[in-house]
Design an enzyme around this catalytic site. Structure first.
Site, mmCIF file in Angstrom:
data_model
loop_
_atom_site.group_PDB
_atom_site.id
_atom_site.type_symbol
_atom_site.label_atom_id
_atom_site.label_comp_id
_atom_site.label_asym_id
_atom_site.label_seq_id
_atom_site.Cartn_x
_atom_site.Cartn_y
_atom_site.Cartn_z
ATOM 1 N N SER A 141 43.894 43.534 33.278
ATOM 2 C CA SER A 141 44.404 42.159 33.387
ATOM 3 C C SER A 141 44.918 41.710 32.027
ATOM 4 O O SER A 141 44.301 42.009 30.994
ATOM 5 C CB SER A 141 43.287 41.218 33.824
ATOM 6 O OG SER A 141 43.705 39.876 33.664
ATOM 7 N N LYS A 168 37.581 43.601 31.090
ATOM 8 C CA LYS A 168 38.886 44.278 31.140
ATOM 9 C C LYS A 168 39.322 44.755 29.745
ATOM 10 O O LYS A 168 40.040 45.752 29.628
ATOM 11 C CB LYS A 168 39.935 43.360 31.764
ATOM 12 C CG LYS A 168 39.673 43.019 33.235
ATOM 13 C CD LYS A 168 39.737 44.231 34.162
ATOM 14 C CE LYS A 168 39.695 43.822 35.633
ATOM 15 N NZ LYS A 168 39.724 44.982 36.565
HETATM 16 N N1 LIG Z 1 44.270 39.041 42.014
HETATM 17 C C1 LIG Z 1 44.645 38.860 40.749
HETATM 18 O O1 LIG Z 1 45.247 37.834 40.371
HETATM 19 C C2 LIG Z 1 44.374 39.934 39.716
HETATM 20 C C3 LIG Z 1 44.979 39.813 38.461
HETATM 21 C C4 LIG Z 1 44.745 40.795 37.499
HETATM 22 C C5 LIG Z 1 43.936 41.865 37.816
HETATM 23 N N2 LIG Z 1 43.355 41.956 39.039
HETATM 24 C C6 LIG Z 1 42.508 43.135 39.313
HETATM 25 O O2 LIG Z 1 43.008 43.796 40.454
HETATM 26 C C7 LIG Z 1 41.943 44.511 41.095
HETATM 27 C C8 LIG Z 1 41.941 44.186 42.575
HETATM 28 O O3 LIG Z 1 41.664 42.797 42.703
HETATM 29 P P1 LIG Z 1 42.014 41.941 44.000
HETATM 30 O O4 LIG Z 1 42.645 40.699 43.509
HETATM 31 O O5 LIG Z 1 42.722 42.769 45.018
HETATM 32 O O6 LIG Z 1 40.524 41.557 44.478
HETATM 33 P P2 LIG Z 1 39.765 41.623 45.872
HETATM 34 O O7 LIG Z 1 40.646 41.249 47.013
HETATM 35 O O8 LIG Z 1 38.507 40.863 45.631
HETATM 36 O O9 LIG Z 1 39.430 43.178 46.028
HETATM 37 C C9 LIG Z 1 38.494 43.805 45.204
HETATM 38 C C10 LIG Z 1 38.170 45.150 45.802
HETATM 39 O O10 LIG Z 1 37.186 45.784 44.958
HETATM 40 C C11 LIG Z 1 36.135 46.235 45.802
HETATM 41 N N3 LIG Z 1 34.868 46.359 45.102
HETATM 42 C C12 LIG Z 1 34.125 45.405 44.520
HETATM 43 N N4 LIG Z 1 33.000 45.939 44.035
HETATM 44 C C13 LIG Z 1 33.043 47.264 44.307
HETATM 45 C C14 LIG Z 1 32.174 48.359 44.074
HETATM 46 N N5 LIG Z 1 30.997 48.217 43.474
HETATM 47 N N6 LIG Z 1 32.553 49.605 44.489
HETATM 48 C C15 LIG Z 1 33.716 49.762 45.114
HETATM 49 N N7 LIG Z 1 34.575 48.779 45.400
HETATM 50 C C16 LIG Z 1 34.222 47.546 44.993
HETATM 51 C C17 LIG Z 1 36.064 45.214 46.929
HETATM 52 O O11 LIG Z 1 35.334 45.735 48.008
HETATM 53 P P3 LIG Z 1 34.581 44.759 49.089
HETATM 54 O O12 LIG Z 1 35.659 44.255 50.012
HETATM 55 O O13 LIG Z 1 33.594 45.671 49.746
HETATM 56 O O14 LIG Z 1 33.938 43.657 48.296
HETATM 57 C C18 LIG Z 1 37.544 45.043 47.207
HETATM 58 O O15 LIG Z 1 38.018 46.102 48.000
HETATM 59 C C19 LIG Z 1 40.667 44.110 40.358
HETATM 60 O O16 LIG Z 1 40.332 45.094 39.407
HETATM 61 C C20 LIG Z 1 41.061 42.812 39.670
HETATM 62 O O17 LIG Z 1 40.280 42.548 38.513
HETATM 63 C C21 LIG Z 1 43.554 41.021 40.004
#
Ligand SMILES: NC(=O)c1ccc[n+]([C@@H]2O[C@H](COP(=O)([O-])OP(=O)(O)OC[C@H]3O[C@@H](n4cnc5c(N)ncnc54)[C@H](OP(=O)(O)O)[C@@H]3O)[C@@H](O)[C@H]2O)c1
Length: 241
Positions: A141, A168
């Site tokens: 991020s 991060k």
């Molecule tokens: N959305 C944003 O604005 C944004 C911006 C910058 C970076 N990111 C990064 O992008 C990535 C994806 O985020 P997202 O926005 O798509 O979030 P999200 O919809 O909350 O998805 C997160 C995913 O990670 C899984 N997860 C959490 N803990 C886990 C574990 N212990 N083992 C395996 N899987 C696990 C969740 O599984 P469950 O469904 O089982 O909980 C879910 O599939 C993350 O690394 C986040 O930090 C997001």
């Protein structure tokens, strides 16, 4: 499924950006293993891809559970003998979660975003080492960027998420260490920022879609021999560390 298709493992693939990265890679002819904590959710998420004829297979993966990670590594060794791409996408941000102290938020976030990612990466290195073009993409991020944090004009200057940003930043540090360590063996290890995106993690706030967010991750996962190693970028180009 294409014969000799590249094989990718995406963590946290049952929803959000991980699901979109799955679609993006599968549409490029990659066989994608969707790492999902809950395999039933993974099967549900995979169903439309499979119905569309894409090579997508849900697999059980909790990156905080050493037994889950070891079992998956064994399963992939037995089934394929290698993987080509690891996308470390699974992650959490707990800064706004009530009922947790700040140290508890930090500990839990590090356990998933850093130690979990490290655990999975270490377990997959032997399989990646069997690939002719091993690629690791760490979903980071720009909130971890020291350079941007020091810029008062930065569009996200108002977003202060200390434990998430620290996790991060640690992931970014691991990225450059792995890049230095593995680059001589032909690996490309890069960190990307998908951008502020509408997912469960952001209460679906911004307009940016997971599909838009996935583009830079897919590009890095498929980067060629001339592609970067040890970089940090978003879809507009390099980011300051
Ligand atoms: N959305 C944003 O604005 C944004 C911006 C910058 C970076 N990111 C990064 O992008 C990535 C994806 O985020 P997202 O926005 O798509 O979030 P999200 O919809 O909350 O998805 C997160 C995913 O990670 C899984 N997860 C959490 N803990 C886990 C574990 N212990 N083992 C395996 N899987 C696990 C969740 O599984 P469950 O469904 O089982 O909980 C879910 O599939 C993350 O690394 C986040 O930090 C997001």
């Amino acid at each position: 499924m294409e014969e000799n298709a590249r094989i990718a493992l995406v963590s946290g693939a049952n929803r959000g950006i991980g699901e979109a990265i799955t679609a993006g890679l599968a549409n490029e002819g990659v066989h994608v293993l969707m790492g999902c904590r809950d395999l039933e959710k993974g099967k549900e998420a995979a169903a439309p891809f499979v119905a569309a004829g894409l090579a997508v297979t849900p697999v059980q993966l909790d990156i905080t559970d050493a037994a889950s990670v070891a079992a998956l590594a064994q399963q992939l060794a037995d089934s394929f003998g290698h993987i080509d791409i690891l996308v470390n996408n699974a992650g959490v941000g707990l800064d706004f979660v009530p009922d947790l102290s700040v140290p508890e938020k930090m500990a839990q976030t590090l356990e998933i975003n850093v130690i979990g990612t490290l655990r999975l990466t270490e377990a997959m290195l032997p399989l990646l080492s069997q690939s002719s073009q091993p690629r690791i993409v760490n979903v980071s991020s720009e909130l971890a960027s020291f350079g941007l944090r020091h810029d008062p004009e930065w569009e996200h200057a108002d977003k202060i998420l200390p434990t998430y940003a620290a996790s991060k930043a640690a992931l970014n540090a691991l990225t450059v260490s792995y890049a230095a360590q593995l680059g001589p063996q032909g690996f490309k290890v890069n960190a990307i920022c998908p951008g502020f995106t509408a997912t469960a993690a952001t209460n679906f706030l911004p307009d940016r879609t997971p599909e838009e967010a996935a583009v830079v991750a897919v590009e890095m996962a498929l980067t060629g021999e001339d592609g970067p190693n040890g970089s940090f970028s978003n879809d507009r180009g390099p980011l300051p560390w």
